[in-house]
Design an enzyme around this catalytic site. Structure first.
Site, PDB file in Angstrom:
ATOM      1  N   ARG A 244      -7.277 -10.355 -24.614  1.00  0.00           N
ATOM      2  CA  ARG A 244      -6.777 -10.642 -23.266  1.00  0.00           C
ATOM      3  C   ARG A 244      -5.403 -11.320 -23.342  1.00  0.00           C
ATOM      4  NH1 ARG A 244      -7.724 -15.027 -20.236  1.00  0.00           N
ATOM      5  NH2 ARG A 244      -9.701 -15.527 -21.222  1.00  0.00           N
TER       6      ARG A 244
ATOM      7  N   LYS B 119       2.004   6.836 -13.987  1.00  0.00           N
ATOM      8  CA  LYS B 119       2.822   7.972 -13.563  1.00  0.00           C
ATOM      9  C   LYS B 119       3.588   8.568 -14.755  1.00  0.00           C
ATOM     10  CE  LYS B 119       1.082   6.606  -9.715  1.00  0.00           C
ATOM     11  NZ  LYS B 119       1.761   5.663  -8.826  1.00  0.00           N
TER      12      LYS B 119
ATOM     13  N   ASP C  17      10.938  -1.720  -8.527  1.00  0.00           N
ATOM     14  CA  ASP C  17       9.910  -0.769  -8.963  1.00  0.00           C
ATOM     15  C   ASP C  17      10.649   0.513  -9.350  1.00  0.00           C
ATOM     16  OD1 ASP C  17       7.977   1.258  -9.120  1.00  0.00           O
ATOM     17  OD2 ASP C  17       6.680   0.305  -7.630  1.00  0.00           O
TER      18      ASP C  17
ATOM     19  N   TYR D 233       5.795   1.809  -1.650  1.00  0.00           N
ATOM     20  CA  TYR D 233       4.504   2.413  -1.996  1.00  0.00           C
ATOM     21  C   TYR D 233       3.409   1.701  -1.185  1.00  0.00           C
ATOM     22  CZ  TYR D 233       0.439   3.418  -4.945  1.00  0.00           C
ATOM     23  OH  TYR D 233      -0.788   3.789  -5.400  1.00  0.00           O
TER      24      TYR D 233
HETATM   25  C1  LIG Z   1       1.397   4.415  -8.174  1.00  0.00           C
HETATM   26  C2  LIG Z   1       2.452   3.471  -7.850  1.00  0.00           C
HETATM   27  C3  LIG Z   1       2.216   2.085  -7.884  1.00  0.00           C
HETATM   28  C4  LIG Z   1       0.865   1.502  -8.213  1.00  0.00           C
HETATM   29  O1  LIG Z   1       0.515   1.805  -9.536  1.00  0.00           O
HETATM   30  P1  LIG Z   1      -1.017   1.910 -10.043  1.00  0.00           P
HETATM   31  O2  LIG Z   1      -0.843   2.265 -11.481  1.00  0.00           O
HETATM   32  O3  LIG Z   1      -1.703   2.936  -9.226  1.00  0.00           O
HETATM   33  O4  LIG Z   1      -1.621   0.562  -9.851  1.00  0.00           O
HETATM   34  C5  LIG Z   1       3.276   1.244  -7.583  1.00  0.00           C
HETATM   35  N1  LIG Z   1       4.486   1.725  -7.250  1.00  0.00           N
HETATM   36  C6  LIG Z   1       4.746   3.051  -7.195  1.00  0.00           C
HETATM   37  C7  LIG Z   1       6.094   3.511  -6.816  1.00  0.00           C
HETATM   38  C8  LIG Z   1       3.739   3.965  -7.483  1.00  0.00           C
HETATM   39  O5  LIG Z   1       3.980   5.278  -7.414  1.00  0.00           O
END
Ligand SMILES: *Cc1c(COP(=O)(O)O)cnc(C)c1O
Length: 380
Positions: free
Chosen positions: A56, A206, A181, A109
């Protein structure tokens, strides 16, 4: 082992790790903790001479992912987390405390919007959502207790390219932090830290993972801010599992080649649909980087194209509430990623009933274009 009894042998049958034979692939340290030869050996962890104690806290596979993305983003350090959401949470909590104010883009998002609107506020962190299209709007929202500006480099689902230079310059001028992000752009196309951002976050679920088989997140930035984020990850238990980290690292190795192909396919599809009378509008960035403009294309179907029929007529293109895999997929933002955004805000952002989001894969370009043309014609 020979002299022990059956019940002991069943537990201790494994041979020691081979020290002379190095595995070509990184081994998976699927372990919750690490062992020590004696008390001095354990003490050496606390003295900083040994890296691992308890997974962890840290683990070779999760460190690989955090440090790998940090390397690509030109960051001093990085930490891998259990999801994009937990990476965002750890990043924000590394900067904002109770009583602080965060300014977030109103074009986020859906999950991030929800995290900010309902969870952060319950931590006593104030959040305002404003349009980042005009930097003056952001400037006007700054208050005495503002500590963070938060936005996405390429927004979802309308693929607006943020003017990061302006956002970062404003943050620096006001001595507050900026967090970006960078999920849609990926470190291959864009590196916001090079522009002066303080924190960059990725949903590694992603493009970094790239194969739709792992849920993970990564946060990168300067050493001291990442140290704070790491302590949040440890105490909140936002750590990633070693196997998931290993999968994400395997995906990361092919990021460049996947993105090259996916960006090329996306550009071709965007061009083809631009000229199609069943499409009212194509949302595709005109410039993200010299290497490409991303692998997401959103379209507003013309009013005379039936959305239900379109979705039923896509052939091999699957409907999926995610993106960035090697397969081309489509999603319907108003019923998935943007379900939780209030109607009014959704309309204001231009996310309507005819909006389709397409995640372009690595398949043959002509097959992708044909699949969409056929589905649009079927919907007419
Ligand atoms: C999918 C996504 C998230 C969240 O990510 P998870 O891996 O599903 O927790 C945050 N920001 C963007 C732009 C995303 O496409």
């Amino acid at each position: 082992m020979k002299e022990t009894n059956f019940d002991t042998k069943t537990v201790h049958f494994q041979t020691k790790e081979p020290s002379r034979n190095l595995s070509k692939a990184k081994p998976i340290y699927q372990t919750s903790a690490f062992v020590f030869t004696d008390l001095d050996d354990m003490e050496s962890f606390y003295e900083g001479n040994k890296e691992y104690l308890y997974s962890r806290y840290s683990n070779p596979n999760t460190d690989d992912l955090g440090k790998g993305v940090a390397l690509l983003e030109d960051a001093e350090d990085g930490v891998a987390t259990s999801s994009g959401m937990s990476a965002i949470l750890a990043g924000v909590l590394a900067v904002a405390n109770q009583g602080d104010h965060v300014i977030a883009s109103d074009d986020l998002y859906g999950g991030t919007y929800q995290l900010f609107a309902s969870e952060l506020t319950s931590f006593g962190i104030e959040v305002d959502f404003v349009s980042f299209e005009q930097i003056e709007t952001v400037r006007k929202a700054i208050k005495e207790n503002t500590v963070l500006l938060y936005t996405e480099s390429v927004t979802n689902p309308l693929l607006r390219v943020e003017n990061l230079e302006d956002v970062i310059a404003l943050a620096k001028e006001k001595n507050i932090k900026s967090m970006i992000d960078n999920t849609f752009a990926t470190p291959y196309l864009l590196q916001p830290l090079k522009l002066g951002a303080d924190l960059v976050v990725h949903s590694a679920t992603k493009y970094i993972g790239g194969h739709s088989d792992v849920t993970a997140g990564v946060l990168v930035g300067g050493e001291s801010i990442i140290a704070k984020a790491k302590s949040k990850v440890i105490t909140l238990g936002c750590n990633l599992s070693p196997f998931e980290a290993w999968l994400a690292c395997r995906g990361l190795k092919t990021l460049s080649v996947r993105m090259d192909r996916q960006c090329r396919n996306a550009q071709a599809l965007a061009d083809a649909l631009e000229a199609h009378d069943g499409v009212a509008r194509v949302h595709y960035p005109s410039f993200v980087s010299e290497k490409g403009n991303g692998a997401m294309v959103s379209i507003d179907l013309a009013d005379n194209v039936n959305v239900e029929t379109f979705f039923k007529s896509l052939g091999w293109v699957k409907i999926a509430p995610t993106l960035a895999g090697v397969e081309t997929t489509v999603s319907y933002p108003i019923r998935t990623s943007h379900r939780t955004i209030p109607d009014e805000l959704r309309k204001q952002l231009g996310i309507g009933e005819q909006l389709i989001r397409i995640s372009i894969g690595i398949e043959d370009e002509t097959d992708i274009i044909a699949a969409f043309k056929q589905a649009i014609e079927a919907g007419k």
